[in-house]
Design an enzyme around this catalytic site. Structure first.
Site, PDB file in Angstrom:
ATOM      1  N   THR A  41      53.548  21.064  46.423  1.00 36.34           N
ATOM      2  CA  THR A  41      52.706  20.065  45.768  1.00 36.34           C
ATOM      3  C   THR A  41      51.528  20.684  45.045  1.00 36.34           C
ATOM      4  O   THR A  41      51.029  20.106  44.078  1.00 36.34           O
ATOM      5  CB  THR A  41      52.188  19.050  46.800  1.00 36.34           C
ATOM      6  OG1 THR A  41      51.521  19.749  47.859  1.00 36.34           O
ATOM      7  CG2 THR A  41      53.332  18.244  47.377  1.00 36.34           C
ATOM      8  N   CYS A  42      51.053  21.831  45.508  1.00 37.86           N
ATOM      9  CA  CYS A  42      49.897  22.450  44.845  1.00 37.86           C
ATOM     10  C   CYS A  42      50.233  22.897  43.434  1.00 37.86           C
ATOM     11  O   CYS A  42      49.334  23.055  42.609  1.00 37.86           O
ATOM     12  CB  CYS A  42      49.399  23.641  45.659  1.00 37.86           C
ATOM     13  SG  CYS A  42      48.734  23.173  47.258  1.00 37.86           S
TER      14      CYS A  42
END
Length: 1528
Positions: A1494-1495
C-alpha cells in the site's frame, strides 16, 4: 494472506550483474555463468526479504520519533525502532541536530585510518594478481585469478590505484585475456573485470582504449558466440562510453550494441541504448555517418513499451537531429525511417503520461528541427494532421490549472513554448525568411489549401482560448505571432468564418489595452492584415467590438514608451541572464545568438496605429458618433431607464417589480437577439453598472454598519434579488448562463490586474539592516528614509541608504525607526548634544523580529542588483557591529523607548512613497509592489523593485479603529427573511480601493458575485417566492410549492484568466517565499473565490495556511517511495513522527495522537501494534478507520431521524447511513450525555484539520448543510432540505399556510372572505394534526418556551416552525459546531477554508466521489515487471473493475491504497502511481492470491488464465485481506 503494508523491493532479476563478485560457481561455460549470477542475486534478495524485511521496511523511517496509544506495545516498538536506527544510522534523524563537525568526531579519524589500511591492502592484492595473471598460462589458474580480481575490484576504491602504471598494466592484461578464444569463462571474467575497473577507476578508460579494448568488445557483440559474454560486453561499453564517447563512436560501438539488441532482456536493452546516449552527447558534425546508420534501429525502438528505453532512444534521436539540423539531406534521411510517424504517436495524450516532461518537450523540439530544415518533414507533418495533436497539447495546457501536476513548476510553460515554436515554424513566411526553403514550403501550402485550412481550424480556436485565459506575455506573444502568420497565409473564405467564430476582434481589443508593447505591435499587425484582406467582412466588427476605439486610445499614450518587460534588454549590454528576456527573439530560430537586440523600435506602436487609421478609417469615424452602433444606443437607453427606477420609492415593491420586469425583458431580448451584443457594446452601454446599482440599492459601492440609514433598505434589496432570480430562471438556467458568460467575457476584456513574475531572480546572500540586522538568502530592498516636508517633530534620517528585509512589515520598520527619529523635549545642553549625536549616527541593527518566512530557501535571481552590493553589505555588517557596542551606553534611553512601544501599540510613523500612503498591513515588499503596479504593466518583474526607493516618514495621526471587511448583518437585520442570502452576499466587501482605478471591472465583479449568490441560494429564493405567492393567493394548492429548478454548473463562474494568472503567480518561487502575491489576489480570493478553479484555490489555501513549502507538492505523498529514495521526504518538507495505534481502540488512539502531535508542525505516520506495516498505506487506513468510528450511532453525534429514516445504522457495520449526509444531532444543554458529545466534536475537528495538514483523505460523509456551518455560513429553514428533505417539505408547506393566514389577517378584506380561505393542511385542520411542541423525531427535546404538552394551532403555527428551525439548524447544534471549530483551530485557523464552497470542501477532505473513470485508467496506471497495457490479465482486471459496483470499487481501492477514496484529482493525483505487476509465486499461479504494497500503491497480480478465476480471487482478497499489515 500476504502483506498489504510491505514496501516495494526492486526485482533484481532484471538488473545486470554489475559490481557482483564472481565465485567458483560462476566458472561455467556458455550461458550458465549468467544464469547462476542471476540466481545468486535472487537468492540473496530472498534472504534479505526473509531475514531483514522489517529493517528494510523501517529503513526509510529511521528518522522519525515513535509514540503510542498503549504503553506495552510502545516499548516494544521503540526497541525495534532503535535497532532500525542503528542499522541505518547514515540517514540521520529528523529531530536530531545534523550540523556536527566531522573533524571533531573521533570516529571520523578512525574511519580514515581503516580506509587507508584497506586501500593499502587492496593495492598489494591488485599488484600480486596483476603479476600472476601476466605470467600465468594455465587456464584454470587464470580463472581463479580473475575470480579473485573481480572480488577485489568490486569492493576497492580509486585510492587503490595510486600508481597509475598499475592501471595501465592491468588494462593490458585484461584486454589480452578478453581475447582468449578457447575459454569463454576467461573471456567473461576478463570483460567483467574491465567493467569493474572502468567504474571504480575512470582514468583507466584511457588505458583500456589505448590497448584496443573497444574493437575486442565490439567484435564480441557483432559475432555473438556466448550470450553471457555479449551481455557483459554491453555493460563494459556503457561504462567506457561515459568517459570516452568519441573513441566508442570511432570504434563502431553504436552498431555493435544495437545490431542484436532484440536478443537481450529489457534491462540490457536499456544498457545498450544508454551507451548510444552517452555517445550522442559528444557528436561532431564532421562524421555523422556512423550515427546515421543506427537511425533505422533507433526509430524501430520507439515502438517498444518500456518507458526508460523509449525515453533514452528519444534523447538519442533529438541529439542526432540537433547535430544534422543544417543539412537538409540528413534531415530527409531521418524522416525516411518513419521518425515523424513514431514521434507523433508518442505525443498523443496516452504517450504523454508515459514520457517524462523533458523528453516529451524534446520530441516537440525534434519535430521543429526537422520541419525547420526539411521540406519532406514539413509536408509529412501536415499530411499527418499535426495540428490536431498540437491542439490537444495546447488545450491541456489551457486547463493545466485543473490538473494536479507532480512535475517541476515551469515544465508545462516550457512545453507550451516548444509547441508555439513548432506552430510558428509550420507557418512559413517568404517575405520574412527570404530563402528557397521557405518558398518551397509556402508553395506547398498554396497548392494544398485544404491542409492549411485544417491546420487553422485546429489551431486558431485553441490559440484564442489561451489568449483569453490570461497567458503571460511570452505565451501571448507566441500565440499572436502564430495567428499573424496564419492570417497572412490563409486565403480561403472559410477562414473568415473561423476568425468570426473565434471572436478574434474581441480578443484584439483586449490585447490592445495591455502595456506590453511587443504584444500590442503583433496585435496591430494582425488588425492591419485583416483590414487589408477582409475589409468588407470585418470593418463593421472593428467598430462593434471596440477595436478602433482601442486603436484610438493608443494615440493618447506617451510616444516612445517601451515595454517594461524588454526595455532593460534593449538598453543594457546583453548578458547570459537577460538575453532570453526579449519577446522579439524568444520564438526565433537564432534565439541562442549572443547579438540579439530588441526589434521594437521607438514609436512603433504609434506609427503602426497611425498607418491603420489613415489607410482604413476616415476622420469622420473618429470624430463623430458613428462608432455608436444601434445596439449600443439601445442598451444605453435601457440602462438609463434602470437608473431612473432608482428614483422610485424603495418601498413601492409592486411598481418596482412591474417596471424592472419590462426593463429586464428588453435587456434579455437584446442578449438573445439575432444580432448578438458584442463585449464592447455590453460594457460600454452602462447596463452592468445600472443593474448592480439597482439590485443593491447602491450598497455595493460602500461599506456600511449598524445605524446607517441604508441598512433599512436591506429587506427591499433582498426582495429585488428574489424577483431577479425568478425572472432569470423562468426558462431554466439558459438565460443565467448567457448573462454569466457575457460578464466573464467583459471581465476578461476589462481587467488589468497585474501579476508579478520574478523569473529573472537567482539566489544570493544579502544583509538587511532593517529590521533585525541579519543575512538573507534573497535580495533585499534599498531604501532611503526621508523626513516629510514640513515635519518638525522628527529627526532627519536621509543621509544614508538602508537595506531592508522585504519580508518585514511596516510595523517593524516603525519600531526600528521611532527611537532614531523621535525628538524628546530638550531641557538641557547635554540632552541637545546627545540628540545631535544621535541624529548623525549610522543606522544600526535592532532585535525586532521579522514577520514572515524569511529563512526559506529559494531559487531566485536578480540581475539588476548593483555590482558593489556585496561589498556594501559587508560594510554595513561591520558598521552594525561597531554601533552595537556604542548602543550599550544608552541602555536607559532604549529601555524607555521599548516601554513606550509596549504601552503604545498604535503606529507612530506614517510612511509614504511618492506622496501615497503605504498600507501597514502589508510587508515592505508588498507595499512597494502595490504602489509600483498601479502605474505599471499587466505583467511585470523584479525590475520595478530594484534600485533605490525613497520613502518619506511623518508622525502618524491618532487613527480611528479600522473598519472590518466582514459585515456582520446579524446585528443589522435580525430575523429577516432574506438574512442568510444577504449575509453571504455582503459577507466580504469587494476591494473598494480598486473601484476608483477600474470601476467597470468592479461593477462586473459585484454582479458576478450576486449571480453566484443567487445560484447558491437558488432553492432558498425560489421557495421563499413560492411561499409568498401562496400566501397572497397566486398559488392555490400546496403541491404548487414544489421547486424544480436547476442551478448553473459551478464551473461557469470560474474565470480561466484569473485562474491562469494565479497559477503563474504561484509558480513564482520568490513571490511565494516573500508572500509577495499582488494584494488583489487576496482581495478577490476573499470576496469572489468562485472566480478561481478548485485546484488553484487548493494551492492558495496551502500557501495561506501552511506556507510556501506545501504549495506545489501534496503532503500525502511524503511517505511514498517515489523520489528521494525509499520514501524519505524531500528537502524542505516537514519532519515526520511515528505513532503506534491500536485497532481495537481507534478513537482513543486518535485522541492520544492529537494530544501528542496534533499541534506540532509534523507529518504523522501510523503503525499498528503487533503489525509490521508502516508508511502511507497504514496511515491512510487509520484515518479511514477513525472516520468510520465517528459514524457510530452510539456516540450520539449525528442526526438519526427515526420518523423519516433519514439516518439509520448500517447493517453489521456499526456506522450510520445518512442519505443526505451526517449532520449534528440536536441536544439540549440539560442532557447528561451532552458534554461527552462536545468532546467528540472537538476531537473530530482536530482530526479533520490534521488530515488536511498532512494531506490525508477521510471517509466521512458530512452533509452539505454541515459544510456550510464549517465555512462559517448561517443556515435557514430551507437548508433543512439538505438534512432531511421530507421534514423541509413539510415545514415549507406549514410556512405557506402561516404566510397565508398573516396576509389575510393584515389585509382589509372582510371576515367572510378570510373565512373562505383554505388554511388546512391537505384537508386537515392544523389543530387536528395533534402536533406537540417537541422536535420531530426527538420527543425528549422540548421546543422552548413551550412545554411538551402544548399543542400547535393556527395561531402559534409560525412560532412552532421557528422553534423547529432553531432547534434543527441554530441553537440545537450551535455548541457542537463551536466545539468542532475549536478543535479545528488547534491545528490551523479554520477561516482559511472559507474560500471553498461545500462541494469543494468535501473534495478537499474526502477526495473524489467518482472512483474510476475507465476512459482514463490506462492514462494513470503503470504496468511493469511482466505486464503491459495489452497483457490479457491486465485487460481482464480492467473489465472486472468496470463491472464492480461502487462498494466493491471502494473495497478494491482500500485494499490497494489503504483508503476507499481517491485523493482530489482522482487517479491522476495518486502518488505513487497505481502500479500493476506480474506476481511470480508458486508454480500454480491459479491458486495464488493478489497481494499489495500500500505504501507504493503496488498490486502484484498473478497471471490467471481466466477472467472468472481472477474475479473470484480478487474479491476474496479485497474482502478478507483488510485490517492487517504483515510481511509476505
Amino acid at each position: 494472506m500476504e502483506n498489504r503494508g510491505q514496501k516495494r523491493m526492486e526485482d533484481v532479476e532484471e538488473l545486470p550483474a554489475d559490481k557482483r563478485a564472481c565465485n567458483s560457481q560462476d566458472s561455467r561455460t556458455s550461458t550458465s555463468s549468467s544464469d547462476s549470477s542471476a540466481q545468486s542475486q535472487s537468492q540473496e534478495a530472498a534472504a534479505a526479504a526473509a531475514n531483514g524485511a522489517s529493517s528494510g521496511q523501517e529503513n526509510s523511517d529511521a528518522d522519525m520519533d515513535t509514540s503510542s496509544s498503549d504503553s506495552p506495545s510502545s516499548s516494544e516498538g521503540e526497541q525495534e525502532q532503535e535497532q532500525d536506527r542503528e542499522e541505518d544510522s547514515d540517514y540521520g534523524t529528523c529531530d536530531s541536530d545534523d550540523d556536527h563537525d566531522d573533524e571533531e568526531d573521533p570516529r571520523h579519524q578512525e574511519l580514515q585510518d581503516i580506509q587507508y589500511g584497506r586501500s593499502s591492502e587492496d593495492q598489494q592484492k591488485l599488484s600480486s594478481l596483476v603479476s600472476r595473471l601476466s605470467e600465468e598460462v594455465d587456464p584454470s589458474l587464470q580463472l581463479i585469478g580473475l575470480t579473485e580480481l573481480c572480488e577485489v575490484l568490486s569492493f576497492c576504491t580509486e585510492d587503490s590505484f595510486s600508481p597509475r602504471v598499475m592501471a595501465d598494466t592491468l588494462s593490458r592484461v585484461l584486454v589480452k585475456l578478453a581475447n582468449h578464444e578457447s575459454n569463454a569463462d576467461i573471456m567473461l571474467l576478463a570483460i567483467r573485470a574491465i567493467t569493474y575497473l572502468s567504474d571504480v577507476y575512470p582514468p583507466s578508460v584511457a588505458f583500456l582504449v589505448k590497448h584496443e579494448t573497444l574493437p575486442a568488445l565490439c567484435q564480441r557483440l557483432l559475432t555473438i558466440e556466448y550470450l553471457d559474454v555479449a551481455e557483459q560486453c554491453l555493460q563494459a561499453l556503457e561504462k567506457i562510453s561515459k568517459d570516452n564517447p568519441v573513441a566508442c563512436l570511432n570504434a563502431g560501438a553504436i552498431k555493435a550494441v544495437l545490431s542484436y539488441i532484440d536478443f537481450f532482456s529489457t534491462s540490457l536493452q536499456r544498457v545498450a541504448v544508454s551507451t548510444v546516449v552517452n555517445i550522442c552527447r559528444e557528436l561532431s558534425s564532421e562524421s555523422p555517418s556512423p550515427i546515421m546508420d543506427a537511425v533505422p534501429i533507433l526509430c524501430n525502438l520507439l515502438q517498444y513499451e518500456d518507458r526508460q528505453l523509449v525515453e533514452s532512444v528519444a534523447i538519442c534521436l533529438t541529439k542526432i537531429a540537433d547535430q544534422v539540423s543544417q543539412s537538409p539531406e540528413m534531415l530527409d534521411q531521418l524522416c525516411s525511417h518513419q521518425l515523424i510517424h513514431q514521434s507523433i504517436h508518442l505525443l498523443n495524450l496516452n504517450g504523454r503520461t508515459t514520457l517524462s516532461q523533458p523528453v516529451y518537450n524534446g520530441l516537440i523540439r525534434l519535430l521543429r528541427k526537422l520541419s525547420s530544415g526539411s521540406t519532406l518533414a514539413f509536408r509529412t507533418l501536415y499530411e499527418l494532421n499535426i495540428g490536431y495533436r498540437l491542439k490537444e497539447i495546447i488545450s491541456t495546457y489551457d486547463i493545466s490549472h485543473s490538473v494536479s501536476s507532480t512535475h517541476p513548476n515551469n515544465t508545462c510553460s516550457n512545453q507550451v513554448h516548444e509547441v508555439l515554436k513548432l506552430v510558428i515554424e509550420l507557418l512559413p513566411s517568404s517575405l520574412v525568411e527570404d530563402n528557397q526553403l521557405a518558398l518551397e514550403k509556402e508553395s506547398f501550402l498554396v497548392n494544398q489549401p485544404d491542409l492549411l485550412q485544417q491546420f487553422g481550424a485546429d489551431m486558431l480556436p485553441v490559440l484564442i482560448q489561451v489568449l483569453k485565459s490570461g497567458a503571460n506575455a511570452y505565451v501571448s506573444y507566441g500565440c499572436l505571432s502564430a495567428i499573424h502568420k496564419l492570417t497572412c497565409l490563409s486565403k480561403s473564405a472559410d477562414f473568415i468564418d473561423l476568425l468570426k467564430t473565434a471572436n478574434i476582434l474581441s480578443v484584439l481589443a483586449g490585447i490592445l489595452s495591455r502595456k506590453d508593447h511587443h504584444v500590442v505591435v503583433v496585435a496591430l499587425q494582425i488588425a492591419e492584415v485583416l483590414l487589408e484582406k477582409y475589409r468588407d467582412a470585418f470593418l463593421n466588427s472593428f467598430i462593434r467590438e471596440g477595436v478602433f476605439f482601442a486603436i484610438e486610445a493608443l494615440f493618447k499614450t506617451d510616444r516612445g514608451q517601451q515595454n517594461p518587460v524588454s526595455a532593460d534588454v534593449s538598453q543594457k549590454p546583453v548578458s547570459k541572464e537577460n538575453v532570453k528576456c526579449s519577446l522579439c527573439q524568444i520564438f526565433e530560430r537564432s534565439s541562442s545568438s549572443s547579438s540579439q537586440t530588441c526589434k521594437i523600435e521607438k514609436d512603433s506602436v504609434y506609427i503602426l496605429a497611425t498607418r491603420i487609421k489613415e489607410r482604413f478609417f476616415g476622420p469622420e469615424v473618429f470624430d463623430s458618433q458613428k462608432g455608436l452602433t444601434d445596439v449600443l444606443q439601445n442598451l444605453k437607453h435601457v440602462s438609463s431607464a434602470l437608473n431612473d427606477l432608482m428614483n422610485v420609492p424603495v418601498d413601492a415593491r409592486a411598481l418596482h417589480t412591474e417596471k424592472f420586469f419590462s426593463i429586464w425583458n428588453q435587456i434579455i431580448e437584446r442578449l438573445n437577439g439575432k444580432e448578438s451584443v458584442s463585449t464592447f457594446e455590453f460594457t460600454e452601454s452602462g447596463v452592468v453598472k445600472a443593474l448592480a446599482n439597482y439590485l443593491s440599492n447602491g450598497l455595493h459601492q460602500r461599506n456600511f454598519s449598524k445605524g446607517d440609514p441604508e441598512c433599512d433598505s436591506l429587506p427591499f434589496v433582498g426582495n429585488r434579488f428574489e424577483v431577479f432570480t425568478r425572472l432569470l430562471w423562468s426558462d431554466g438556467e439558459a438565460t443565467s448562463s448567457v448573462l454569466i458568460k457575457k460578464l466573464q467575457n467583459s471581465l476578461s476584456s476589462l481587467e488589468n490586474y497585474p501579476t508579478v513574475l520574478s523569473q529573472f531572480l537567482k539566489q544570493r546572500n544579502s544583509f538587511a539592516t532593517v529590521p533585525n540586522g541579519r543575512s538573507t538568502s534573497y535580495p533585499i530592498l534599498r531604501v532611503r528614509f526621508v523626513r516629510a516636508e514640513g515635519e518638525t517633530c522628527l529627526r532627519d534620517y536621509s543621509q544614508d541608504l538602508v537595506t531592508v528585509d522585504p519580508l518585514c512589515y511596516l510595523d517593524a520598520v516603525d519600531q526600528y525607526m521611532w527611537p532614531k527619529v523621535h525628538l524628546k523635549p530638550l531641557d538641557s545642553v547635554e540632552a541637545k548634544d546627545q540628540a545631535m549625536e544621535c541624529q548623525s549616527s549610522q543606522l544600526q541593527s535592532t532585535s525586532i523580529s521579522c514577520q514572515g518566512e524569511g529563512s526559506s530557501h529559494m531559487e531566485i535571481d536578480i540581475p539588476n542588483a548593483s555590482q558593489g552590493s556585496q561589498e556594501e553589505d559587508q560594510e554595513q555588517l561591520t558598521d552594525s557591529g561597531e554601533e552595537n557596542t556604542s548602543e550599550e551606553n544608552n541602555t536607559s534611553s532604549s529601555e524607555e523607548e521599548d516601554a513606550l512601544a509596549e504601552e503604545d501599540p498604535l503606529p507612530r510613523l506614517l510612511f509614504r512613497l511618492e506622496g501615497i500612503e503605504l498600507d501597514r498591513s502589508l510587508t515592505v515588499y508588498q507595499a512597494i509592489l502595490l504602489h509600483k503596479l498601479k502605474s505599471g504593466s499587466e505583467t511585470t518583474n523584479d525590475s520595478k523593485l530594484s534600485g533605490t526607493h525613497t520613502i518619506t516618514y511623518e508622525r502618524a495621526p491618532q487613527l480611528a479603529e479600522s473598519h472590518e471587511n466582514q459585515i456582520l448583518l446579524g446585528s443589522i437585520m435580525n430575523n429577516d427573511e432574506y438574512h442568510s442570502f444577504l449575509s453571504y452576499l455582503f459577507a466580504h466587501t469587494l476591494g473598494l480601493r480598486y473601484m476608483g482605478t477600474n470601476p467597470p471591472a468592479y461593477d462586473i465583479l459585484f454582479l458576478l458575485k450576486s449571480l453566484e449568490a443567487m445560484n447558491r441560494y437558488l432553492f432558498h429564493l425560489i421557495c421563499h417566492e413560492r411561499i409568498n405567492a401562496f400566501g397572497e393567493g397566486r398559488l392555490e394548492t400546496l403541491d404548487d410549492l414544489r421547486v424544480e429548478v436547476r442551478p448553473v454548473p459551478y464551473t461557469e463562474f470560474v474565470s480561466s484568466k484569473f485562474t491562469e494568472k494565479l497559477e503563474q503567480q504561484l509558480r513564482d518561487s520568490f513571490a511565494l517565499s516573500t508572500c509577495g502575491l499582488p494584494p488583489w489576489f487576496n482581495d478577490l480570493m476573499g470576496s469572489c473565490p468562485f472566480l478561481f478553479s478548485f485546484e488553484v484555490k487548493s494551492k492558495y489555501f496551502r500557501l495561506a495556511a501552511f506556507g510556501s513549502q506545501k504549495v506545489h507538492h501534496h503532503p500525502q505523498h511524503l511517505s511514498s517511495s517515489s523520489g528521494h529514495g525509499e520514501g524519505r521526504p524531500a528537502t524542505g518538507s516537514l519532519p515526520r513522527k511515528k505513532f503506534l495505534a491500536c485497532r481495537q481502540n481507534i478513537l482513543e488512539s486518535a485522541a492520544k495522537m492529537m494530544e501528542l502531535h496534533g499541534s506540532q508542525k509534523v507529518v504523522i505516520e501510523v503503525e499498528y501494534s503487533e503489525e509490521v506495516g508502516t508508511g502511507l498505506g497504514p496511515t491512510l487506513e487509520f484515518y479511514t478507520l477513525v472516520s468510520r468510528a465517528f459514524q457510530d450511532p452510539d456516540l450520539g453525534m449525528w442526526r438519526s431521524d427515526r420518523s423519516s429514516f433519514a439516518g439509520k445504522p448500517r447493517e453489521g457495520s456499526g456506522s450510520l447511513v445518512a442519505p443526505s449526509g451526517l449532520f449534528p444531532r440536536p441536544w439540549s444543554d440539560t442532557s447528561t450525555a451532552f458534554p461527552d458529545v462536545l468532546q467528540k466534536f472537538v476531537l473530530l475537528g482536530t482530526v479533520v484539520a490534521k488530515a488536511l495538514h498532512d494531506g490525508r483523505v477521510l471517509d466521512i460523509p458530512f452533509s452539505k448543510a454541515f459544510y456550510k456551518l464549517v465555512l462559517g455560513q448561517e443556515l435557514s429553514s430551507f437548508d433543512i432540505h439538505f438534512i432531511d428533505p421530507e421534514l423541509c417539505k413539510t415545514l415549507v408547506e406549514l410556512q405557506a399556510l402561516a404566510r397565508r393566514k398573516k396576509v389575510f389577517s393584515e389585509s382589509q378584506s372582510d371576515a367572510r372572505a378570510a373565512a373562505k380561505c383554505d388554511l388546512s393542511f391537505r384537508g386537515t385542520k392544523i389543530e387536528d394534526l395533534c402536533l406537540e411542541f417537541t422536535l420531530p423525531g426527538y420527543t425528549d427535546y422540548v421546543l422552548a418556551p413551550h412545554s411538551a404538552n402544548d399543542m400547535v394551532n393556527l395561531d402559534n403555527l409560525e412560532e412552532y416552525i421557528k422553534a423547529i428551525v432553531n432547534a434543527t439548524v441554530c441553537n440545537g447544534i450551535q455548541k457542537q459546531v463551536e466545539a468542532f471549530r475549536s478543535g479545528f483551530d488547534k491545528i490551523f485557523p479554520i477561516e482559511h477554508l472559507e474560500i471553498f464552497n461545500e462541494e469543494e470542501l468535501e473534495t478537499l477532505l474526502c477526495g473524489e466521489r467518482d472512483l474510476f473513470n475507465m476512459n482514463e485508467v490506462l492514462d494513470h496506471v503503470k504496468f511493469d515487471h511482466g505486464y503491459t497495457s495489452s497483457s490479457p490479465p491486465v485487460q481482464n482486471l480492467l473489465e472486472i473493475l468496470q463491472e464492480f459496483d461502487k462498494e466493491q470499487q471502494r473495497a478494491f481501492l482500500q485494499f490497494v491504497t489503504g483508503c476507499p477514496r481517491l485523493p482530489p484529482g482522482g487517479l491522476a493525483s495518486l502518488n505513487p502511481k497505481l502500479t500493476i505487476v506480474r506476481k511470480h509465486g508458486s508454480d500454480s499461479s491459479e491458486t495464488d492470491l493478489p497481494s499489495v504494497m500500500t505504501c507504493a500503491n503496488y498490486l502484484k497480480l498473478p497471471p490467471y488464465s481466466s477472467k472468472e478465476n481472477m474475479k473470484e480471487k480478487l474479491i476474496y482478497a479485497i474482502t478478507e485481506g483488510q485490517g492487517s499489515f504483515h510481511l509476505s
